[in-house]
Enzyme design. Sequence first.
Site: not given
Length: 290
Positions: A18, A177
């Site tokens: 990752g 947002e």
Amino acid sequence: MDANLPILPNHPRVVIIGGGFAGLAMAKKLRKQQFQVVLLDRNNYYTFQPLLYQVATGGLEPDSIAYPLRKIFQGNPNLSFRMAEVLHIKPEQKVVETSIGDISYDHLVVATGSQTNFFSFADQEEHMMGLKSVPEALNLRSFILQNFEKATVSLSTQTQDSLINIAIVGGGPTGVELAGALAEMKRFVFPKDYPDLDMERMRIVLLEATPKLLGGMSEQASARALKDLKTLGVEVELNAKVSYYDGSILITEDGFRLPTETLIWAAGGERSVSQRNQQGQNCGWKPHPG
Ligand SMILES: Cc1cc2nc3c(=O)[nH]c(=O)nc-3n(C[C@H](O)[C@H](O)[C@H](O)COP(=O)(O)OP(=O)(O)OC[C@H]3O[C@@H](n4cnc5c(N)ncnc54)[C@H](O)[C@@H]3O)c2cc1C
């Protein structure tokens, strides 16, 4: 075996799965130490997730928030990057099975992040749009614009409404947002790009299951977000739990209905499948005894 990685004697190998916030931070900490660091990610770029909503709404292009992982570590001979999907971990053999073959490790760090949690709607996932990656943000952008194109040529106002209305489920930072950015598009972008559509009809609805927006933040922040979104023309439905969605109609538990082909799911995350599969396999970071 080992994806053609260099052999570094006396450098125990740390494999990090990752290349997100956590994986990168770990790799940066280790890059000047006596380890061979191997960073694996299914993509060869790092994604700055906080600005995905800007990509979804056309405010930013993907390359503004996606950065090549190889560039970040240029000039670090003890760090290697391989683009690979990790499929399985075999802790007994200290090997990770990946799309490019098996890779051995001395220490393993699993930093695979999270994925969208659709909760009880997992079987309707195909109708809903998530926002966790650059491809998802671009899909969303393209899906909205394609629906607007379809609405332009539709003769039915009912169909038009369903094509241009947008529901966002989840009143956390992402939902707030996104709702604000879409409201600005409704005001400043869509009327110019789609003059044949009556933008007054477009509804942007933000649904939140609890009594307030931005649940993890202060009362002032919640109240301010609610006020600002309303001023921007967003309909905010609090205490609204989605109970049904079939790709064209959304219904909440208390009977609120919205015709919409676009449902954006910003209602939660869960540990990625890869982490859940690896649970209990003793694959977390352990300092090297040496
Ligand atoms: C839309 C959105 C907005 C956000 N806004 C904010 C904000 O404003 N402020 C804030 O602090 N946080 C924000 N966050 C949260 C923040 O982005 C995450 O907390 C952070 O990204 C977590 O870092 P991570 O390294 O654990 O996981 P990630 O950054 O998700 O990285 C995980 C990496 O693992 C890779 N990976 C996963 N599985 C595999 C596999 N099997 N094989 C190979 N590679 C794999 C993925 O490709 C990815 O690169 C936001 C998140 C989202 C989705």
